[in-house]
Design a protein around this motif. Structure first.
Motif, PDB file in Angstrom:
ATOM      1  N   LEU A   1     -32.439  32.738 -25.814  1.00  0.00           N
ATOM      2  CA  LEU A   1     -31.339  32.464 -24.893  1.00  0.00           C
ATOM      3  C   LEU A   1     -30.242  31.632 -25.546  1.00  0.00           C
ATOM      4  O   LEU A   1     -29.081  31.721 -25.148  1.00  0.00           O
ATOM      5  CB  LEU A   1     -31.867  31.742 -23.648  1.00  0.00           C
ATOM      6  CG  LEU A   1     -33.017  32.454 -22.914  1.00  0.00           C
ATOM      7  CD1 LEU A   1     -33.420  31.646 -21.680  1.00  0.00           C
ATOM      8  CD2 LEU A   1     -32.638  33.867 -22.527  1.00  0.00           C
ATOM      9  N   PHE A   2     -30.639  30.802 -26.518  1.00  0.00           N
ATOM     10  CA  PHE A   2     -29.638  30.021 -27.256  1.00  0.00           C
ATOM     11  C   PHE A   2     -30.207  29.647 -28.621  1.00  0.00           C
ATOM     12  O   PHE A   2     -31.387  29.319 -28.744  1.00  0.00           O
ATOM     13  CB  PHE A   2     -29.247  28.751 -26.495  1.00  0.00           C
ATOM     14  CG  PHE A   2     -28.243  27.899 -27.248  1.00  0.00           C
ATOM     15  CD1 PHE A   2     -26.888  28.194 -27.179  1.00  0.00           C
ATOM     16  CD2 PHE A   2     -28.653  26.840 -28.048  1.00  0.00           C
ATOM     17  CE1 PHE A   2     -25.963  27.439 -27.889  1.00  0.00           C
ATOM     18  CE2 PHE A   2     -27.735  26.084 -28.756  1.00  0.00           C
ATOM     19  CZ  PHE A   2     -26.383  26.393 -28.683  1.00  0.00           C
ATOM     20  N   ASN A   3     -29.318  29.661 -29.632  1.00  0.00           N
ATOM     21  CA  ASN A   3     -29.721  29.231 -30.972  1.00  0.00           C
ATOM     22  C   ASN A   3     -28.465  28.742 -31.683  1.00  0.00           C
ATOM     23  O   ASN A   3     -27.576  29.540 -32.001  1.00  0.00           O
ATOM     24  CB  ASN A   3     -30.369  30.376 -31.745  1.00  0.00           C
ATOM     25  CG  ASN A   3     -30.883  29.915 -33.106  1.00  0.00           C
ATOM     26  OD1 ASN A   3     -31.013  28.717 -33.363  1.00  0.00           O
ATOM     27  ND2 ASN A   3     -31.174  30.863 -33.978  1.00  0.00           N
ATOM     28  N   GLY A   4     -28.346  27.426 -31.901  1.00  0.00           N
ATOM     29  CA  GLY A   4     -27.154  26.910 -32.541  1.00  0.00           C
ATOM     30  C   GLY A   4     -27.123  25.401 -32.581  1.00  0.00           C
ATOM     31  O   GLY A   4     -28.058  24.716 -32.131  1.00  0.00           O
ATOM     32  N   PHE A   5     -26.026  24.872 -33.107  1.00  0.00           N
ATOM     33  CA  PHE A   5     -25.851  23.429 -33.246  1.00  0.00           C
ATOM     34  C   PHE A   5     -25.197  22.876 -31.978  1.00  0.00           C
ATOM     35  O   PHE A   5     -24.241  23.450 -31.449  1.00  0.00           O
ATOM     36  CB  PHE A   5     -24.971  23.120 -34.455  1.00  0.00           C
ATOM     37  CG  PHE A   5     -24.738  21.650 -34.669  1.00  0.00           C
ATOM     38  CD1 PHE A   5     -25.648  20.879 -35.379  1.00  0.00           C
ATOM     39  CD2 PHE A   5     -23.608  21.032 -34.145  1.00  0.00           C
ATOM     40  CE1 PHE A   5     -25.441  19.520 -35.575  1.00  0.00           C
ATOM     41  CE2 PHE A   5     -23.388  19.677 -34.333  1.00  0.00           C
ATOM     42  CZ  PHE A   5     -24.312  18.913 -35.055  1.00  0.00           C
ATOM     43  N   LEU A   6     -25.717  21.735 -31.498  1.00  0.00           N
ATOM     44  CA  LEU A   6     -25.168  21.085 -30.315  1.00  0.00           C
ATOM     45  C   LEU A   6     -24.999  19.593 -30.566  1.00  0.00           C
ATOM     46  O   LEU A   6     -25.810  18.963 -31.264  1.00  0.00           O
ATOM     47  CB  LEU A   6     -26.085  21.282 -29.103  1.00  0.00           C
ATOM     48  CG  LEU A   6     -26.150  22.685 -28.501  1.00  0.00           C
ATOM     49  CD1 LEU A   6     -27.202  22.732 -27.407  1.00  0.00           C
ATOM     50  CD2 LEU A   6     -24.791  23.120 -27.960  1.00  0.00           C
ATOM     51  N   GLN A   7     -23.946  19.039 -29.964  1.00  0.00           N
ATOM     52  CA  GLN A   7     -23.760  17.590 -29.972  1.00  0.00           C
ATOM     53  C   GLN A   7     -24.763  16.951 -29.011  1.00  0.00           C
ATOM     54  O   GLN A   7     -25.297  17.602 -28.106  1.00  0.00           O
ATOM     55  CB  GLN A   7     -22.333  17.242 -29.537  1.00  0.00           C
ATOM     56  CG  GLN A   7     -21.253  17.779 -30.453  1.00  0.00           C
ATOM     57  CD  GLN A   7     -21.157  17.010 -31.757  1.00  0.00           C
ATOM     58  OE1 GLN A   7     -21.634  15.872 -31.856  1.00  0.00           O
ATOM     59  NE2 GLN A   7     -20.540  17.626 -32.770  1.00  0.00           N
ATOM     60  N   ALA A   8     -25.028  15.669 -29.200  1.00  0.00           N
ATOM     61  CA  ALA A   8     -25.875  14.934 -28.260  1.00  0.00           C
ATOM     62  C   ALA A   8     -25.238  14.970 -26.877  1.00  0.00           C
ATOM     63  O   ALA A   8     -24.021  14.915 -26.725  1.00  0.00           O
ATOM     64  CB  ALA A   8     -26.046  13.495 -28.723  1.00  0.00           C
ATOM     65  N   GLY A   9     -26.070  15.091 -25.854  1.00  0.00           N
ATOM     66  CA  GLY A   9     -25.557  15.107 -24.486  1.00  0.00           C
ATOM     67  C   GLY A   9     -26.259  16.138 -23.632  1.00  0.00           C
ATOM     68  O   GLY A   9     -27.285  16.709 -24.022  1.00  0.00           O
ATOM     69  N   ARG A  10     -25.689  16.373 -22.474  1.00  0.00           N
ATOM     70  CA  ARG A  10     -26.270  17.304 -21.494  1.00  0.00           C
ATOM     71  C   ARG A  10     -25.673  18.698 -21.696  1.00  0.00           C
ATOM     72  O   ARG A  10     -24.470  18.852 -21.904  1.00  0.00           O
ATOM     73  CB  ARG A  10     -25.997  16.808 -20.076  1.00  0.00           C
ATOM     74  CG  ARG A  10     -26.647  17.648 -18.985  1.00  0.00           C
ATOM     75  CD  ARG A  10     -26.217  17.149 -17.612  1.00  0.00           C
ATOM     76  NE  ARG A  10     -26.814  17.943 -16.572  1.00  0.00           N
ATOM     77  CZ  ARG A  10     -27.979  17.685 -15.997  1.00  0.00           C
ATOM     78  NH1 ARG A  10     -28.655  16.604 -16.366  1.00  0.00           N
ATOM     79  NH2 ARG A  10     -28.467  18.463 -15.043  1.00  0.00           N
ATOM     80  N   HIS A  11     -26.519  19.726 -21.575  1.00  0.00           N
ATOM     81  CA  HIS A  11     -26.082  21.102 -21.772  1.00  0.00           C
ATOM     82  C   HIS A  11     -26.716  21.988 -20.699  1.00  0.00           C
ATOM     83  O   HIS A  11     -27.788  21.664 -20.163  1.00  0.00           O
ATOM     84  CB  HIS A  11     -26.472  21.607 -23.163  1.00  0.00           C
ATOM     85  CG  HIS A  11     -26.068  20.690 -24.267  1.00  0.00           C
ATOM     86  ND1 HIS A  11     -24.766  20.602 -24.725  1.00  0.00           N
ATOM     87  CD2 HIS A  11     -26.793  19.774 -24.991  1.00  0.00           C
ATOM     88  CE1 HIS A  11     -24.700  19.700 -25.693  1.00  0.00           C
ATOM     89  NE2 HIS A  11     -25.913  19.170 -25.869  1.00  0.00           N
ATOM     90  N   GLU A  12     -26.083  23.107 -20.417  1.00  0.00           N
ATOM     91  CA  GLU A  12     -26.662  24.038 -19.454  1.00  0.00           C
ATOM     92  C   GLU A  12     -26.168  25.447 -19.738  1.00  0.00           C
ATOM     93  O   GLU A  12     -25.089  25.654 -20.299  1.00  0.00           O
ATOM     94  CB  GLU A  12     -26.333  23.642 -18.010  1.00  0.00           C
ATOM     95  CG  GLU A  12     -24.875  23.691 -17.647  1.00  0.00           C
ATOM     96  CD  GLU A  12     -24.627  23.271 -16.202  1.00  0.00           C
ATOM     97  OE1 GLU A  12     -23.801  23.925 -15.560  1.00  0.00           O
ATOM     98  OE2 GLU A  12     -25.248  22.292 -15.737  1.00  0.00           O
ATOM     99  N   ILE A  13     -26.982  26.422 -19.368  1.00  0.00           N
ATOM    100  CA  ILE A  13     -26.612  27.828 -19.449  1.00  0.00           C
ATOM    101  C   ILE A  13     -27.071  28.518 -18.169  1.00  0.00           C
ATOM    102  O   ILE A  13     -27.924  27.999 -17.440  1.00  0.00           O
ATOM    103  CB  ILE A  13     -27.242  28.534 -20.675  1.00  0.00           C
ATOM    104  CG1 ILE A  13     -28.772  28.561 -20.536  1.00  0.00           C
ATOM    105  CG2 ILE A  13     -26.808  27.898 -21.975  1.00  0.00           C
ATOM    106  CD1 ILE A  13     -29.445  29.473 -21.552  1.00  0.00           C
ATOM    107  N   ILE A  14     -26.531  29.686 -17.911  1.00  0.00           N
ATOM    108  CA  ILE A  14     -26.975  30.523 -16.801  1.00  0.00           C
ATOM    109  C   ILE A  14     -27.746  31.702 -17.381  1.00  0.00           C
ATOM    110  O   ILE A  14     -27.214  32.468 -18.199  1.00  0.00           O
ATOM    111  CB  ILE A  14     -25.786  31.028 -15.958  1.00  0.00           C
ATOM    112  CG1 ILE A  14     -25.006  29.861 -15.372  1.00  0.00           C
ATOM    113  CG2 ILE A  14     -26.286  31.949 -14.846  1.00  0.00           C
ATOM    114  CD1 ILE A  14     -25.794  29.003 -14.401  1.00  0.00           C
ATOM    115  N   LEU A  15     -28.991  31.839 -16.989  1.00  0.00           N
ATOM    116  CA  LEU A  15     -29.799  32.972 -17.404  1.00  0.00           C
ATOM    117  C   LEU A  15     -29.662  34.078 -16.367  1.00  0.00           C
ATOM    118  O   LEU A  15     -29.986  33.874 -15.188  1.00  0.00           O
ATOM    119  CB  LEU A  15     -31.267  32.562 -17.537  1.00  0.00           C
ATOM    120  CG  LEU A  15     -32.289  33.718 -17.633  1.00  0.00           C
ATOM    121  CD1 LEU A  15     -32.022  34.575 -18.867  1.00  0.00           C
ATOM    122  CD2 LEU A  15     -33.708  33.181 -17.636  1.00  0.00           C
TER     123      LEU A  15
END
Length: 673
Positions: free
Chosen positions: A626-640
């Protein structure tokens, strides 16, 4: 043998016609089809069996269906489920299939899960074979009698109303004083109520003189012509003339001191042209239903309609007095449904008072929750043309009365002229204006609560009957019955030491039983977490506090449900506390869960880094990344959304696994197909 063969063919055709197809046709449509030629087009309602799939998006995002103001109004009745199945749009594929078959779409109704339009006999027979068709019926059309036109359209200068006493009231009402004073409106205006903040939809035959000075300060927020399909609600070469609408609009919301003032002269107005006065069948119910749904989506609080539906000219199918039972006319069904969504529906009872039938009501005045308004003269005596009850099922109608004889209104020509008009068409907007004033005093009143207050305070509250209902409205008496909600001066929240501190301050409390503290996490529904007892009655400000110790890292929303001693409620604004975990790598539970087809997935990372989110079946077999990558620190969300996965999911439990360089989290999710 030839005759025998022909007979067998006929019998065969009868046998193979599916009973399910025959049952889809209403009796009135069946009768109509037997009398028309093949090419003649009929205006019909087509009802669908369902609204298709993929409906969860609407429930998850209510503002994609109706406005925030509409949702706020609905919260008065049900704060947990702001929209329901009736609010979801009709299925676009079904509509397109009908259009491709030759059906001419006129109006769509999500409430009824239906569309109206024109079709000939062959098209109807073809449509009946579609498996998504539930039933087909005729759209009822309405013919005004000459007598009704006379009562509704009287324009003369010979009437002189009782003059306004000098120095008694804050406004100069001119010739409109009598119609307002009968229902105690000037006394309510003196207290500062003018309809501000309340949205009213006036549905009529158009509004051809909005240039009149009585409308100079009117706040019109939306207009639409449902007869001609354009935003111009005047005449301007369209079908239908709007003199009647000009009159009714001025009666409810005009403002021309010294001449005419309406009860709700500072309300917001939505104007809907629903009646075509040009044809022999000038009113079609589908226009009215479409206008009502449109007004709801904008956020209407009150509707005022000076139209009614009963008998039609041949060959059109008529309602009868037996159909005035609250459950037959489409317009009545829609009106009662609007009330369930928090809209106060005010309608003329009708000008059929001279009939010899057991009732002379017109739809939707027969609705159980509709405020049906009869007409009196300036002294409060019923005028002969005012329709009477009971409904066929025995309920008292009309509900209330207001002045409907010699009512002062803006003239439909000229910009400074006025006239006197008569009919329940004009007692209706006066009554709707009173409703707006009461809602301004307490916006949290539901339609039924308002009706009960008006029943307790109108002139015949103790002796209601089927000519006067509960009597002439008394706006001031009703206002004095309304419990004033507690006024919040402030409402604050702060997150410290892993708890949330809430505090709020009220102004003078008159009727405060206490507060329910309600809380929800992001994407979830509100739940009550505490009850804080109120201080009852006090003339001083009161400070309240509550500490929430049961929290998790997430966006947390709080609101207050203030409860009056009489059971009325008032919700505060919503406040947000965003609780971010300081050191923990968190994968939050998806919402909704179970889900189909979509769900929201949220997580928190305390550090920057590469992160992978994968979906597995219960046996640990990988289904999708569903996701594969670099992220900054913090809150994240996606819609499946399951449609984006290259695998067909079956109902059951799935594993969601989140990995970073140093952390791993896993949750279970349930998919229901």
């Amino acid at each position: 043998m030839k005759k025998l063969f022909l007979m067998l063919v006929v019998i065969s055709n009868i046998i193979v016609t599916p009973q399910s197809v025959i049952q889809k046709i209403s009796p009135s449509l069946e009768t109509k089809l037997a009398t028309v030629n093949t090419s003649e087009k009929i205006l019909v309602w087509i009802y669908f069996t369902d609204k298709g799939n993929s409906l969860e998006n609407y429930y998850a995002n209510p503002e994609s269906v109706v406005s925030g103001k509409s949702l706020q109004r609905r919260a008065k009745l049900n704060s947990e489920n702001l929209i329901d199945y009736t609010d979801l749009p009709v299925n676009a594929e079904y509509v397109q299939t009908l259009a491709s078959s030759g059906f001419q779409i006129k109006q769509k109704s999500k409430w009824l899960n239906a569309v109206s339009g024109y079709a000939d006999k062959n098209t109807i027979e073809n449509i009946l074979t579609y498996n998504f068709i539930k039933s087909i019926d005729i759209v009822k059309t309405f013919q005004k009698s000459d007598d009704e036109l006379e009562f509704n359209q009287i324009e003369t200068e010979k009437f002189i109303n009782t003059p306004q006493p000098e120095g008694v009231h804050s406004l100069n009402y001119g010739q409109s004083f009598t119609q307002l004073n009968l229902i105690q409106v000037p006394a309510v205006h003196d207290l500062g109520y003018d309809g501000s903040g309340i949205t009213i939809c006036v549905m009529d035959a158009g509004f051809n003189n909005l240039a009149h000075v009585a409308f100079d300060s009117m706040n019109i927020i939306a207009m639409w012509d449902f007869v001609n399909g354009d935003p111009n609600v005047g005449d301007e070469g369209d079908m239908g003339t709007g003199s009647h609408g000009t009159n009714t609009l001025s009666v409810i919301g005009g403002y021309a001191p010294g001449n005419l003032i309406g009860p709700a002269y500072r309300s917001n107005y939505i104007l809907a042209k629903t009646e075509n006065t040009d044809s022999e069948t000038p009113v079609e119910e589908d226009n009215w239903v479409a206008a009502l749904e449109w007004a709801d989506s904008i956020g209407v609080d009150v509707t005022s309609t000076s139209l009614g539906y009963l008998e039609y000219d041949p060959p059109f199918t008529s309602y009868t007095w037996q159909d005035m039972n609250g459950n037959t006319a489409i317009i009545t069904i829609a009106a009662d449904l609007a009330v369930k969504k928090g809209i106060v529906v005010v309608n003329s009872a009708g000008n059929e008072g001279w009939r010899t039938t057991p009732n002379s009501l017109v739809a939707p005045a027969d609705g159980d929750s509709v405020f049906a308004i009869g007409a009196t003269d300036g002294s409060g005596v019923r005028v002969s043309f005012s329709s009477f009850g009971p409904t066929f099922d025995g309920r008292i109608k009309p509900d209330f009365m207001a002045m409907g004889s010699n009512v002062y209104a803006a003239r439909s020509s000229g910009t400074t002229q006025y006239t006197f008009v008569s009919g329940t068409s004009f007692s209706c907007p006066l009554s709707a204006g009173v409703v707006a004033l009461l809602l301004q005093a307490n916006p949290n009143l539901t339609p039924i609560q308002l009706r009960n207050i008006l029943r307790q305070t109108s002139s015949r509250s103790n002796t209601p009957d089927n000519f006067y209902g509960w009597g002439v409205l008394r706006a001031l008496d009703a206002l004095n019955q309304i419990a004033v909600p507690v006024e919040l001066i402030s409402f604050n929240a702060a997150y410290t030491d892993n708890v949330v501190e809430l505090n709020w301050i009220t102004a003078t409390e008159k009727n405060n039983y206490g507060f329910e503290v309600q809380k929800r996490y992001d994407g979830e529904q509100y739940k009550t977490v505490a009850f804080i007892k109120g201080n009852g009655t006090t003339t001083n400000r009161v400070t309240y506090n509550y500490t929430d110790t049961d929290i998790r890292a997430d966006k947390i929303y709080y609101r207050l449900k203030q409860i009056d001693y009489n059971g009325d409620i008032d919700y505060s604004n919503e406040i947000l506390v965003d609780v971010q975990p300081a050191d923990n790598f968190e994968l939050f539970q998806n919402y909704p869960n179970p889900f189909n087809p979509e769900t929201k997935i949220s997580w928190y990372s305390p550090v920057n880094g590469n992160q992978t989110l994968k979906l597995y079946d219960i046996l640990g077999n990988e289904i999708a990344t569903l996701f594969n990558g670099f992220l900054q620190a913090g809150r994240h969300e996606i819609i499946l959304n399951t449609s984006s996965i290259n695998a067909e999911l079956v109902s059951g439990i799935y594993l969601l696994r989140l990995k970073s360089d140093n952390f791993q989290k896993q949750i279970k999710m349930v998919y229901l197909k």
